[in-house]
Design a protein around this motif. Sequence first.
Motif, PDB file in Angstrom:
ATOM      1  N   LEU A 264       0.677  -1.123   0.139  1.00 53.99           N
ATOM      2  CA  LEU A 264       0.046  -0.161   0.120  1.00 53.99           C
ATOM      3  C   LEU A 264       0.849   1.091   0.006  1.00 53.99           C
ATOM      4  O   LEU A 264       0.351   2.433  -0.307  1.00 53.99           O
ATOM      5  N   PHE A 265       2.130   1.105   0.381  1.00 53.99           N
ATOM      6  CA  PHE A 265       3.082   2.228   0.550  1.00 53.99           C
ATOM      7  C   PHE A 265       3.542   2.917  -0.726  1.00 53.99           C
ATOM      8  O   PHE A 265       4.095   4.153  -0.850  1.00 53.99           O
ATOM      9  N   LEU A 266       3.671   2.303  -1.991  1.00 49.71           N
ATOM     10  CA  LEU A 266       4.259   2.825  -3.033  1.00 49.71           C
ATOM     11  C   LEU A 266       3.493   3.520  -4.175  1.00 49.71           C
ATOM     12  O   LEU A 266       2.465   2.802  -4.847  1.00 49.71           O
ATOM     13  N   PRO A 267       3.367   4.785  -4.146  1.00 51.81           N
ATOM     14  CA  PRO A 267       2.402   5.511  -5.044  1.00 51.81           C
ATOM     15  C   PRO A 267       3.179   5.626  -6.546  1.00 51.81           C
ATOM     16  O   PRO A 267       4.301   5.566  -6.431  1.00 51.81           O
ATOM     17  N   LYS A 268       2.240   5.739  -7.480  1.00 49.23           N
ATOM     18  CA  LYS A 268       2.477   5.914  -8.742  1.00 49.23           C
ATOM     19  C   LYS A 268       3.628   4.835  -9.296  1.00 49.23           C
ATOM     20  O   LYS A 268       4.497   5.289  -9.928  1.00 49.23           O
ATOM     21  N   SER A 269       3.274   3.845  -9.145  1.00 44.13           N
ATOM     22  CA  SER A 269       4.186   2.529  -9.755  1.00 44.13           C
ATOM     23  C   SER A 269       3.357   1.684 -10.478  1.00 44.13           C
ATOM     24  O   SER A 269       2.337   1.111  -9.927  1.00 44.13           O
ATOM     25  N   SER A 270       3.610   1.394 -11.696  1.00 47.33           N
ATOM     26  CA  SER A 270       2.991   0.343 -12.485  1.00 47.33           C
ATOM     27  C   SER A 270       3.098  -1.099 -11.935  1.00 47.33           C
ATOM     28  O   SER A 270       2.191  -1.970 -11.968  1.00 47.33           O
TER      29      SER A 270
ATOM     30  N   LEU B  20      -0.923   3.340  -2.671  1.00 46.01           N
ATOM     31  CA  LEU B  20      -1.702   4.826  -2.266  1.00 46.01           C
ATOM     32  C   LEU B  20      -1.001   5.972  -2.196  1.00 46.01           C
ATOM     33  O   LEU B  20       0.371   5.864  -2.047  1.00 46.01           O
ATOM     34  N   SER B  21      -1.564   7.007  -2.252  1.00 45.67           N
ATOM     35  CA  SER B  21      -0.787   8.081  -2.064  1.00 45.67           C
ATOM     36  C   SER B  21      -0.464   8.416  -0.630  1.00 45.67           C
ATOM     37  O   SER B  21      -0.825   7.680   0.215  1.00 45.67           O
ATOM     38  N   ASN B  22       0.488   9.210  -0.349  1.00 45.07           N
ATOM     39  CA  ASN B  22       0.962   9.307   1.068  1.00 45.07           C
ATOM     40  C   ASN B  22      -0.140   9.607   1.987  1.00 45.07           C
ATOM     41  O   ASN B  22      -0.221   9.231   3.175  1.00 45.07           O
TER      42      ASN B  22
ATOM     43  N   GLY C  11      11.497   1.900   1.953  1.00 41.78           N
ATOM     44  CA  GLY C  11      12.444   2.698   1.512  1.00 41.78           C
ATOM     45  C   GLY C  11      13.203   2.336   0.447  1.00 41.78           C
ATOM     46  O   GLY C  11      13.566   3.058  -0.586  1.00 41.78           O
ATOM     47  N   ASN C  12      13.662   1.180   0.323  1.00 43.76           N
ATOM     48  CA  ASN C  12      14.629   0.590  -0.618  1.00 43.76           C
ATOM     49  C   ASN C  12      13.899   0.200  -2.009  1.00 43.76           C
ATOM     50  O   ASN C  12      14.194   0.501  -2.960  1.00 43.76           O
ATOM     51  N   MET C  13      12.465  -0.281  -1.930  1.00 48.47           N
ATOM     52  CA  MET C  13      11.697  -0.332  -2.916  1.00 48.47           C
ATOM     53  C   MET C  13      11.475   0.890  -3.752  1.00 48.47           C
ATOM     54  O   MET C  13      11.348   1.088  -4.975  1.00 48.47           O
ATOM     55  N   GLU C  14      11.037   1.815  -2.748  1.00 50.33           N
ATOM     56  CA  GLU C  14      10.732   3.304  -3.437  1.00 50.33           C
ATOM     57  C   GLU C  14      12.148   3.722  -4.312  1.00 50.33           C
ATOM     58  O   GLU C  14      11.995   4.358  -5.401  1.00 50.33           O
ATOM     59  N   THR C  15      13.454   3.549  -3.654  1.00 47.70           N
ATOM     60  CA  THR C  15      14.708   3.911  -4.246  1.00 47.70           C
ATOM     61  C   THR C  15      14.710   3.164  -5.471  1.00 47.70           C
ATOM     62  O   THR C  15      15.192   4.196  -6.377  1.00 47.70           O
ATOM     63  N   ILE C  16      14.711   2.039  -5.383  1.00 45.59           N
ATOM     64  CA  ILE C  16      14.850   1.338  -6.673  1.00 45.59           C
ATOM     65  C   ILE C  16      13.837   1.765  -7.751  1.00 45.59           C
ATOM     66  O   ILE C  16      14.090   1.814  -9.100  1.00 45.59           O
TER      67      ILE C  16
ATOM     68  N   MET D 106       1.469  17.410   1.456  1.00 48.00           N
ATOM     69  CA  MET D 106       2.159  18.298   0.761  1.00 48.00           C
ATOM     70  C   MET D 106       3.297  17.485  -0.119  1.00 48.00           C
ATOM     71  O   MET D 106       3.615  17.917  -1.255  1.00 48.00           O
ATOM     72  N   MET D 107       3.655  16.464   0.514  1.00 53.05           N
ATOM     73  CA  MET D 107       4.253  15.466  -0.389  1.00 53.05           C
ATOM     74  C   MET D 107       3.718  14.968  -1.731  1.00 53.05           C
ATOM     75  O   MET D 107       4.327  14.962  -2.924  1.00 53.05           O
ATOM     76  N   ASP D 108       2.284  15.010  -1.581  1.00 54.15           N
ATOM     77  CA  ASP D 108       1.622  14.390  -2.817  1.00 54.15           C
ATOM     78  C   ASP D 108       1.543  15.755  -3.889  1.00 54.15           C
ATOM     79  O   ASP D 108       1.351  15.334  -4.864  1.00 54.15           O
ATOM     80  N   THR D 109       1.354  16.813  -3.122  1.00 56.12           N
ATOM     81  CA  THR D 109       1.054  17.936  -4.009  1.00 56.12           C
ATOM     82  C   THR D 109       2.154  18.639  -4.608  1.00 56.12           C
ATOM     83  O   THR D 109       2.088  19.179  -5.673  1.00 56.12           O
TER      84      THR D 109
END
Length: 419
Positions: free
Chosen positions: A66-72, A78-80, A108-113, A326-329
């Motif tokens: 659920l943590f990773l936004p905008k990934s195919s 979900l959004s933050n 964090g590592n998944m979002e980084t990659i 703010m992070m989302d916008t």
Amino acid sequence: MNFDYSPKVQEMQARLLAFFDAHIYPNERRFFAEVEANRRAGNAWVPTKLIEELKPLARAAGLWNLFLPKSSRAPEGLSNLEYAPLCEIMGRVSWAAEVFNCSAPDTGNMETIERYGSEAHKSAWLEPLLRGEMRSAFLMTEPEVASSDATNIQCRIERDGDDYVINGTKWWSSGAGDPRCAIYIVMGKTNPEAGRHEQQAMVLVPANTPGITVLRPLSVFGYDDAPHGHMELRLSNVRVPASNILLGEGRGFEIAQGRLGPGRIHHCMRSIGAAERALQLMCERAIARVAFGKTIAQQTVTQERIAEARCSIEQARLLTLKAAYMMDTVGNKGAKAEIAMIKIVAPNMALKVIDWAIQVYGGMGVSDDTPLAMMWAHQRTLRLADGPDEVHRNSLAKLELARHMAMPGEVSMPVTRGS
């Protein structure tokens, strides 16, 4: 700013709370009993059967990644702002987030990659991580330097033909003792002569690469956090293909700033969940116990602390939601002040509430008969993890001062009392 939870999020909240009632709370003691049994058998770092049993149930319930936004690759992300109330619930039990593939440092590592890796990196490492088939570690902090200043890092990443060779010692490498940990993201220096923030790089290092030695697990106020753990490692002439670098040489500090924003706010979301759990336990205990002729809940000091705890939790939650919005916008960089604020506020708030709950429980509160002692240890650690309070306060003060600096050519007028 509208922080109302959408019908979708409200439905997911209800589903997640039901999952906790059915599968998480009833198994709290089983988790730690299984860890202790593994410890007695000689290896505390064996993954628990419980977590692996619950993961398929979480996926079937639609509560996964659920943590990773905008990934195919993670369409359920979900959004933050949407994730905040769900991550908060996960924070009520220390080990719960892994059940939903939403635990640090993997998130964090998944979002980084996802953000900085190549397609080859994503196929090799991101996709198995998203499926929950492996775990990962982030190797940044070092024992010999003040790692709150990332430019101090001494670990060397040196080019040798088609490879990079890595030498250094890292610690607080969470998850590196887990046998499922298959990939490390390592931060080090590629060019010590470059600009202060252009010396570093990050490189993907498979955990089975020759030259890696896990020296020891580190404890937090006596807790080793097995089977997850926090390891000290030595990297001696560790050789990986040059293609394993993320973005390129000199981009490590930039990646670190991008990675730590989501990681910091996720910690804060879970801190609010921990505080809510502590307040719940505090109230239940206060109602049930009698001292000096009346329940502890009837004691004025307890009532004051309960009221103050509720105010503090609500304030921290609103600041978390604002930071997430703010992070989302406007993006992580545009939200850096809000991220710094909540990283200061949330762990300190949770520590205060947990401490009051411990007082209500008395001697039981500092034992392992309740989750409070471990919760306190985790929250105290968060005042250091992902940057200590002092660094965030310093950054926040600079941002605030910059708002009041006179622009070139402006004349600062004294403030006078009107007639």
